[in-house]
Design an enzyme around this catalytic site. Structure first.
Site, PDB file in Angstrom:
ATOM      1  N   LYS A 156     109.221 141.404 145.677  1.00 41.60           N
ATOM      2  CA  LYS A 156     109.678 142.196 144.540  1.00 41.60           C
ATOM      3  C   LYS A 156     110.847 143.077 144.974  1.00 41.60           C
ATOM      4  CE  LYS A 156     107.665 145.967 142.033  1.00 41.60           C
ATOM      5  NZ  LYS A 156     108.912 146.678 142.030  1.00 41.60           N
ATOM      6  N   ARG A 157     110.773 143.533 146.201  1.00 44.63           N
ATOM      7  CA  ARG A 157     111.860 144.384 146.721  1.00 44.63           C
ATOM      8  C   ARG A 157     113.193 143.633 146.755  1.00 44.63           C
ATOM      9  NH1 ARG A 157     110.374 145.564 151.852  1.00 44.63           N
ATOM     10  NH2 ARG A 157     108.205 145.547 151.192  1.00 44.63           N
TER      11      ARG A 157
END
Ligand code: GLU
Length: 502
Positions: free
Chosen positions: A261-262
């Site tokens: 997600k980062r």
């Protein structure tokens, strides 16, 4: 007799659903549908500390949006329920006890403080073959003491006793033979102090109870496979063990490693299927759906992350994917995620999808942008004219808003330097001569003929016309736009345009 095909998608309800998770669900689904099997959704919620309110509903919504609805699930129970592991809690303890009785597991009474003390001394501390004999468990304590601790309800966990010097091998449908040295595997907890099983025990017990025939899951679960294989063997269920398929990782676009997600936040694209709202903070993480992806495109692009049909074809409907899906064509290597390519899939899907099918979503996009659509037939015509120019569903608004309201601003700078009273007169005359029912081609001929008669090159008048109708330098063929706007509206816009440029 060949056993029934039953596969499961077994997410933990801990937050948003990563596209890798949806791909796992998709490959399970494709395999099940190809073989007239059953696709099960099992919610793996045994880790109460990671449970997140609303995550299960969200997962169900994501699967429904993708069109890969489970045949059996908490919402649609079949004959193998319950479909949430927390509701199956009472079924697991017997297996832990059976393993202890057979010498394949043991009680461990070590307190969190004792474990932390060990970790303080050995940062890489693993509870296993070497260390287990220094700990407080039923392998080291006298039998009578163990009996007493149990009688006094002393908190304990049950750990698997991983054998020494063995090789655990299994055939993975994607990777072939995979082997593990048991000396490198630690004694994982099977049953926790709160009586809940851990993932390892629950996944095996439930795959058995739910008669799962094939288990597709992400490659990140490969290190857990030896534990599961040993449990299948120790519980005496080897004959009913599912066939395994560990799917290749979805990799970040730049560099190595799993797409996180980062990475999405860093590079400006979503990794979740749909918008996820954190129930504690209210923070929203963007999803593909809300960004304007069609579910058909999303499913298509996920299928191509690690699979192909052996040809150059890239666009597949779900029905085609079911038909063509084969495990042999899943690659072992990780697949790099490319957001530009993802948008390309969406663009292709928008192009091949009928205006009728697109209309409800597009109408919604306009409504959300404050544009009310009342004429559905007109909307279909607009969609047909501009859909080739849209990558995301939201692009319909920017690409088509001028059909529903005259431009408020004009790109005057693009016209003004070359504007002249003669050009204004040309447009006046062109507008006056517009006749209802003319085709775009007829209109173009009329425009060119008049331009030539007035001594202009038609090209130098096209841009001003476009800006009068649209406001800027974009859009489909300008005569197509004029036809769709109709004579009255085109005349109005030419009038307003002249006034703006003069
Ligand atoms: N609960 C695991 C997950 O969250 C399932 C892994 C498996 O399929 O065995 O992905």
């Amino acid at each position: 007799m060949e056993k029934n095909i039953r596969v499961r998608f077994a997410p933990s309800p801990t937050g948003g659903l990563h596209l890798g998770g949806v791909r796992t669900a998709l490959f399970n689904y494709l395999f099940a549908k190809k073989h007239n099997g059953t696709f099960v959704l099992r919610v793996e919620d045994t880790d109460q500390t990671r449970f997140v309110e609303g995550a299960e509903e969200y997962i169900v919504d994501c699967l429904n949006w993708c069109g890969i609805t489970p045949d059996e699930s908490p919402q649609k129970p079949g004959a193998f329920g319950p479909y949430r592991q927390s509701e199956r809690k009472s079924s697991y303890k017997q297996y832990a006890e059976q393993l202890i009785a057979d010498g394949h597991a043991y009680y461990a009474f070590d307190t969190p403080e004792e474990l932390n003390a060990k970790r303080a001394i050995y940062p890489n501390f693993l509870y296993g073959q070497v260390s287990r004999m220094e700990m407080r468990n039923s392998l080291t304590l006298p039998e009578s003491e163990v009996a007493q601790l149990l009688a006094e309800n002393t908190p304990y966990v049950v750990r698997i006793k991983i054998p020494e010097n063995e090789t655990v091998s299994f055939v993975d449908m994607i990777r072939g033979i995979v082997s593990f040295d048991t000396n490198l595997v630690d004694d994982k907890v099977l049953l926790k102090a709160d009586g809940m099983p851990t993932y390892h025990l629950a996944v095996v017990a439930d795959d058995k109870a739910m008669e799962i025939s094939h288990a597709f899951r992400g490659e990140e679960w490969l290190p857990s496979a030896p534990i599961h294989i040993l449990l299948w063997k120790y519980l005496g269920w080897e004959d009913s063990m599912p066939q395994w398929a560990h799917l290749p990782l979805i990799l970040k676009p730049d560099g190595n490693g799993k797409l996180s997600k980062r990475d999405g936040d860093r590079l400006g694209f979503p990794v979740y299927a749909m918008n996820w709202t954190d129930p504690k903070t209210g923070d929203i993480t963007k999803g593909f759906k809300e960004l304007g992806f069609m579910p058909e495109a999303f499913v298509n692009l996920l299928a191509m992350l690690g699979w192909n049909d052996g040809t150059d074809q890239e666009i597949f409907s779900l029905a085609e994917l079911i038909n063509l899906f084969s495990i042999e064509r899943i690659s072992k290597a990780g697949a790099k995620f490319d957001f530009e390519k993802a948008k390309w899939y969406n663009h292709e899907w928008i192009k091949i999808t009928s205006a009728e099918h697109l209309a409800p979503t597009v109408k919604n996009e306009f409504n959300n942008a404050g544009v009310e659509i009342s004429d559905e037939v007109f909307l279909l015509q607009v969609i047909n004219l501009i859909k080739d120019r849209c990558n995301l569903l939201g692009d319909f608004v920017a690409q088509g808003v001028y059909f529903f309201a005259a431009p408020a601003d004009y790109d005057v700078a693009a016209v003004k330097p070359k504007w002249s009273p003669e050009k204004a007169a040309f447009f006046q005359e062109f507008a006056q001569n517009l006749a209802a029912g003319a085709t775009a081609l007829a209109l173009e001929e009329q425009f060119k003929a008049l331009a030539e008669a007035k001594g202009f090159k038609p090209g130098e008048l096209m841009l001003p016309l476009r800006i009068m109708l649209v406001g800027g330098k974009f859009g489909p063929g300008v005569f197509d736009i004029a036809v769709l706007l109709g004579v009255g509206e085109t005349q109005n816009r030419i009038e307003k345009g002249i006034a703006a440029f003069n």
